[in-house]
Scaffold this active site. Structure first.
Site, PDB file in Angstrom:
ATOM      1  CD  GLN A 141      31.628  62.117  87.478  1.00  0.00           C
ATOM      2  OE1 GLN A 141      30.415  62.163  87.672  1.00  0.00           O
ATOM      3  NE2 GLN A 141      32.468  62.996  88.014  1.00  0.00           N
ATOM      4  CG  HIS A 149      30.325  69.178  87.953  1.00  0.00           C
ATOM      5  ND1 HIS A 149      29.549  70.287  88.214  1.00  0.00           N
ATOM      6  CD2 HIS A 149      30.281  69.012  86.596  1.00  0.00           C
ATOM      7  CE1 HIS A 149      29.075  70.776  87.082  1.00  0.00           C
ATOM      8  NE2 HIS A 149      29.493  70.009  86.082  1.00  0.00           N
ATOM      9  CG  ASP A 182      30.496  74.425  87.767  1.00  0.00           C
ATOM     10  OD1 ASP A 182      31.431  75.113  88.221  1.00  0.00           O
ATOM     11  OD2 ASP A 182      30.676  73.525  86.926  1.00  0.00           O
TER      12      ASP A 182
END
Length: 347
Positions: free
Chosen positions: A103, A124, A208
């Site tokens: 990304q 995410h 996460d």
């Protein structure tokens, strides 16, 4: 929306009854969804969206294994499969599902395609939460949303094909069009979520990263190794040590916990197992709680993000990763596991 009591706290969740697939399709009827990346989450999410009837295309770097995998999955070059710049240009919703390092690398290309009214979707919260390190700062005139399935893309796809679904969190970071929430929920239903619970980008990435490094992967693997090594040191065979450490947990006990809860599993084991587990669980909780506190603070401070970015950006990261995984794979513990799995009765 449904209000559910979770252990004494009421939460509002979105289920397929309140937001059925028909409503999701109507919400996104004018949108073209580009799934960027065909690695961990991309295949499961894009295939589920396609099978559910959404207008979806895939953007992937041409010529690699993931491109070939997309072709095998039925995506057609020039029709539903494009390189990343082309897919982003054609989309009104960009599902940014590359790795965190990917990304960062591709952000200048993606950002150029984020024209007014489009939506940028994440699974995410990493890129947005740690934007000072990633450089991912979306324009002000687009929606920025998140749907994070609580499991791998492989599990998401497998459960979808069974008519089931993974739970997912969803969040809105930026609502330019006034439709960001509905877009997020519609996409959550579209990718095959069982139900959706609301969060924000920061909480998603904190929980996460803590979970991955903790009970889901890091802590679990560490506990496996510790118990296996103690049993082996005390003279137990590899087969016995593995079965008592991994096989019974994964094949017998965890399915019972998943189906009925820990209390039910305790109630349906021997008195010897019940008493010992109840007496010792507190010791393990107290021993590991400081480690989890340290882990959470490392996540919240950005230290974990900095390490991920630094290591993941190195040109030889994949080679070094394979060396680490090879060491894990060829350890006595997991070589024993390979042999044990082959001995499981087939269907």
């Amino acid at each position: 929306m449904a209000t559910i009591n979770f252990g004494g706290t009421n939460e509002i969740v979105v289920t397929r009854e309140e937001f059925p697939l028909k409503k999701a399709l109507e919400t996104l009827k004018n949108d073209t969804i580009a799934v960027i990346g065909y690695g961990v989450q991309g295949p499961g999410q894009s295939l589920n969206l396609r099978d559910n009837g959404f207008r979806v295309i895939v953007g992937q770097r041409k010529g690699g294994k993931s491109w070939d995998r997309a072709l095998k999955d039925g995506w057609v070059e020039g029709v539903s499969l494009f390189d990343i710049p082309q897919a982003c240009e054609r989309a009104t919703i960009i599902q940014y599902l590359l790795s965190d390092a990917g990304q960062i690398e591709s952000w200048p290309v993606v950002k150029r395609s984020l024209t007014t009214g489009k939506a940028l979707y994440f699974s995410h919260g990493f890129g947005i939460t740690y934007h000072e390190q990633t450089g991912i700062v979306p324009p002000k005139d687009v929606d920025v949303i998140l749907v994070a399935p609580k499991g791998s893309g492989t599990s998401l796809r497998r459960l979808f094909l069974k008519g089931q679904g993974l739970n997912s969190s969803f969040a809105v970071w930026q609502d330019y069009t006034g439709k960001a929430r509905d877009r997020a929920v519609a996409l959550g239903i579209g990718v095959g979520s069982g139900y959706l619970f609301e969060t924000d980008f920061r909480k998603e990435v904190y929980s996460d990263l803590t979970g991955e490094r903790g009970i889901l992967m890091g802590a679990l693997a560490g506990l496996f190794e510790a118990q296996f090594q103690v049993l082996r040191k005390k003279g137990h065979s590899p087969s016995e040590a593995f079965n008592e450490t991994v096989e019974e947990l994964t094949q017998s006990l965890m399915p019972l916990v998943a189906e009925n809860g820990m209390d039910w599993m305790y109630a349906n084991t021997s008195v010897t197992a019940q008493r010992g587990a109840l007496d010792w669980k507190g010791k393990f909780r107290e021993a590991t709680a400081p480690v989890f506190e340290e882990l959470y603070e490392s996540v919240a401070s950005g230290k974990e993000a900095a390490r991920v970015i630094a290591e993941g950006s190195k040109p030889d990261y994949r080679e070094k990763l394979e060396e680490e995984l090879k060491t894990l794979r060829e350890s006595e513990l997991w070589l024993t596991g390979t042999a044990v799995r082959k001995l499981r009765p087939k269907g």
